[in-house]
Design an enzyme around this catalytic site. Structure first.
Site, short mmCIF file in Angstrom:
data_model
loop_
_atom_site.label_atom_id
_atom_site.label_comp_id
_atom_site.label_asym_id
_atom_site.label_seq_id
_atom_site.Cartn_x
_atom_site.Cartn_y
_atom_site.Cartn_z
N ALA A 51 -21.45 3.53 -14.21
CA ALA A 51 -20.07 3.33 -14.69
C ALA A 51 -20.04 2.96 -16.16
O ALA A 51 -19.00 3.04 -16.80
CB ALA A 51 -19.39 2.23 -13.87
N ALA A 61 -7.49 -9.90 -0.50
CA ALA A 61 -6.40 -10.34 0.39
C ALA A 61 -6.75 -9.94 1.81
O ALA A 61 -7.14 -8.79 2.07
CB ALA A 61 -5.09 -9.69 -0.02
N ARG A 63 -5.79 -10.80 6.21
CA ARG A 63 -4.91 -11.48 7.17
C ARG A 63 -5.62 -12.69 7.75
O ARG A 63 -5.01 -13.73 7.93
CB ARG A 63 -4.54 -10.50 8.30
CG ARG A 63 -3.29 -9.69 7.99
CD ARG A 63 -2.77 -9.07 9.26
NE ARG A 63 -3.79 -8.20 9.85
CZ ARG A 63 -3.70 -6.88 9.89
NH1 ARG A 63 -2.65 -6.29 9.40
NH2 ARG A 63 -4.65 -6.14 10.43
N LYS A 123 -4.72 7.76 3.40
CA LYS A 123 -4.20 9.13 3.37
C LYS A 123 -2.75 9.21 3.83
O LYS A 123 -1.96 9.98 3.31
CB LYS A 123 -5.08 10.07 4.19
CG LYS A 123 -5.37 9.60 5.61
CD LYS A 123 -6.71 8.94 5.76
CE LYS A 123 -6.75 8.08 7.00
NZ LYS A 123 -8.05 7.88 7.57
N LYS A 223 -4.57 14.48 5.46
CA LYS A 223 -5.66 14.87 4.55
C LYS A 223 -5.45 16.29 4.04
O LYS A 223 -5.68 16.59 2.86
CB LYS A 223 -6.99 14.77 5.29
CG LYS A 223 -7.35 13.33 5.65
CD LYS A 223 -8.46 13.29 6.68
CE LYS A 223 -8.85 11.87 7.06
NZ LYS A 223 -9.65 11.80 8.29
N GLY A 320 -16.28 6.14 8.91
CA GLY A 320 -17.30 5.10 8.91
C GLY A 320 -17.12 4.15 7.73
O GLY A 320 -16.47 4.48 6.74
N1 HSE Z 1 -9.67 8.17 11.73
C1 HSE Z 1 -10.24 8.93 10.65
C2 HSE Z 1 -11.12 10.01 11.24
C3 HSE Z 1 -11.03 8.03 9.75
O1 HSE Z 1 -11.47 9.93 12.42
O2 HSE Z 1 -11.45 10.97 10.54
C4 HSE Z 1 -11.45 8.66 8.46
O3 HSE Z 1 -10.38 9.11 7.70
#
Ligand code: HSE
Length: 453
Positions: A51, A61, A63, A123, A223, A320
C-alpha cells in the site's frame, strides 16, 4: 542538464516520510469483520509495503462489545454506536461489514458526508441503494470500493475495471453464490437433502443472515447487478433483474440433465443483446464437460466474454471469513494508494461513468434468447414424436429428444433440448403442449447455457 540522483531522491524521501497511516474504522465484527482483523494483523508488513503506507484498524463498532473485545483485544477502540465510527475525525476510511440495507445505508452516507472513503462487502446495500451512494461519493470526491461484495476471493471487479479496461464486454456469466453451489454439490455428490445441505452451509458461515437471500437467488442477483454495471457502464438495475433460486428445482431434473450430459448450476448472466441487456439469475443446464460444471462446493467462477481478450474465466472461494477479508483489504490498499489523488483518477463510481449516459435497458423476460431443456410427462412412451412435432409446429427448434431413464413411481417422461429461441415463443409453445392429450403432467423448462464464445 540532469539532476544529481541524491538531490532528486531527497524530496521523494521527505514525501514518503509525510505519508501517514491509513486509519480504518470498521462497522461489524462478524464473519467478515473478524477475518479482516486477523488478516490485517497477520500480514501487516506485507500489506503496508504494497500500500505504500501502513493500514491500521483504530476503531470497531459492534453490537456485542464483550464478544468484540474477545476478538480485537485492547488494540482497538470499541463502540456500540456505528455512527460514531462513520463520523469520527480519527477515521480516514470506514469498512462497513455489518450487512443489511437499513442502518448500513445511513452509516455509509454519513461516512461519505464526513469526507471518508468507504469499503464495503455489502452487495445488497449497493445493488439497492448504490445509485444514491455513488452519487454522494462522487459529490464528495471520496472512494466507495466493494471488491468483497462480488465472488469474494475472486478479484472480478478489478479484472473488469482494470485488466479488461480495453474491451467491450459482451457477457458475464457466473456461479456467484457460494451457498447454493454448496447445496447443489452436496445434494448431487453426497445425496444430502436440501435442508441438511443448507444447514451445513449456514454452519460454515457461507449463508446470508437470512438464507432465503441465497436460496431464492437474490444474493446472486445483487452481485450480478454490480457486475453488469461494471461490465456495461449501465445503471444499477437490481429491480429489473429476473431472479429464480433453487427452491423449486426438482431432483428428477438434476438426474435428467445428467442423462443428457449436463449439470445444473445456479448461474447469473448479464448479456448484451441489440435491444438491451439480459439480467437474470436462474438454475441452468451447463455442459458437464465445461469448466463451469466442475465448480463445486462453495467455490465461485465468473466467465467474461469480451471483444479483444476473448473468453476469460476466474475461479475462487465464493464465501468465507478470510476469503472476503482478502477482498476488503485489497480495497483498503487501493484507498491507501488513491487517497489524496485527484478524484477524477479514483476508482469510477458505478452508474455514473461518463459512458453510462446511453442507459442500457434490461430486456423483459420474453425477449431472453437461449436454448432450453424440457421435461414432459407423457401417457405412453410412443408419444415422444408427438411432443417434438408439437414444439416444432410452434416454431421451437428441437435439437434432441430422448426418453428419461425409468424411475420408480413416475410414468414416462420425454426430455427435449431446443436450439436458441426467445422465451416468449417457448412460453407459447409450452402452453400449447401442456393442453395436448398426450401430456400427463406439468411441463418443466430450464434454460441451457453453452457458455461458448
Ligand atoms: N451468502 C453469500 C454466498 C456470501 O453464499 O455466496 C458471499 O457473498
Amino acid at each position: 542538464m540532469y539532476r544529481d540522483p541524491v538531490e532528486s531522491l531527497e524530496p521523494l524521501h521527505h514525501r514518503h516520510a509525510a505519508i501517514r497511516t491509513l486509519r480504518v474504522g470498521m462497522i461489524g465484527i462478524g464473519t467478515v469483520g473478524s477475518g479482516t482483523f486477523r488478516v490485517l494483523a497477520r500480514n501487516r508488513a506485507d500489506i503496508a509495503a504494497r500500500a505504500g503506507r501502513s493500514i491500521e484498524l483504530v476503531m470497531v463498532a459492534a453490537r456485542n462489545l464483550e464478544r468484540a473485545a474477545g476478538i480485537v483485544g485492547d488494540s482497538v477502540a470499541l463502540t456500540s454506536d456505528a455512527m460514531q465510527v462513520a463520523t469520527h475525525p480519527d477515521v480516514d476510511v470506514v469498512v462497513e461489514v455489518a450487512g443489511g440495507t437499513g442502518p448500513a445505508r445511513d452509516w455509509v452516507l454519513a461516512a461519505i458526508a464526513h469526507g471518508k472513503h468507504v469499503v464495503t462487502a455489502n452487495k445488497a446495500l449497493l445493488a439497492v441503494h448504490g445509485a444514491e451512494i455513488f452519487a454522494a461519493a462522487r459529490e464528495k470526491g471520496v472512494i466507495v470500493a466493494y471488491e468483497g461484495a462480488v465472488a469474494v476471493s475472486i478479484p472480478i471487479i478489478k479484472a473488469l475495471r482494470e485488466g479488461l479496461a480495453a474491451n467491450r464486454i459482451e457477457w458475464v456469466a457466473g456461479i456467484i453464490n457460494g451457498t447454493t453451489n454448496f447445496i447443489l454439490s452436496k445434494m448431487r455428490d453426497e445425496g444430502l437433502d436440501f435442508a441438511a445441505a443448507l444447514a451445513q452451509a449456514q454452519a460454515l458461515g457461507y449463508a446470508e443472515a437470512d438464507p432465503s437471500f441465497d436460496i431464492e437467488g437474490i444474493d446472486a442477483a445483487h452481485k450480478l447487478t454490480l457486475l453488469a454495471a461494471n461490465a456495461f457502464g449501465m445503471p444499477l438495475r437490481f429491480a429489473d433483474a429476473q431472479v429464480e433460486g433453487i427452491t423449486a428445482l426438482q431432483g428428477v431434473d438434476v438426474a435428467c440433465a445428467e442423462q443428457l450430459g449436463y449439470r445444473i448450476k445456479l448461474l447469473g448472466v448479464a448479456r448484451r443483446q441489440a435491444a438491451g441487456v439480459e439480467l437474470r439469475v436462474q438454475p441452468v443446464l451447463v455442459p458437464a464437460t465445461h469448466l463451469m460444471a466442475q465448480v463445486n462446493g462453495s467455490m465461485n467462477a465468473v466467465m467474461v466474454k469480451s471483444d479483444a481478450a476473448g473468453l476469460t474465466m476466474y475461479y475462487g472461494a465464493g464465501a468465507g471469513s478470510e476469503q472476503t477479508a482478502s477482498a476488503v483489504i485489497a480495497d483498503l490498499v487501493d484507498v491507501a494508494r488513491l487517497d489524496g489523488v485527484h478524484a477524477a483518477q479514483h476508482v469510477p463510481h458505478l452508474g455514473v461513468h461518463a459512458y453510462a449516459t446511453n442507459a442500457l435497458a434490461v430486456l423483459p423476460r420474453a425477449a431472453v434468447h437461449t436454448s432450453h431443456y424440457l421435461r414432459v410427462p407423457v401417457r405412453a412412451v410412443n408419444q415422444i414424436q408427438a411432443v417434438a412435432a408439437s414444439l416444432a409446429e410452434q416454431k421451437v427448434p428441437v435439437r434432441q429428444v430422448a426418453l428419461a431413464a425409468e424411475r420408480p413411481g413416475t410414468g414416462p417422461q420425454v426430455l427435449v433440448l431446443t436450439g436458441p429461441v426467445e422465451q416468449g415463443t417457448l412460453d407459447l409453445a409450452v402452453h400449447a403442449l401442456q393442453a395436448r392429450a398426450e401430456v400427463a403432467g406439468a411441463v418443466t423448462t430450464l434454460r441451457v447455457e453453452s457458455l461458448e464464445g
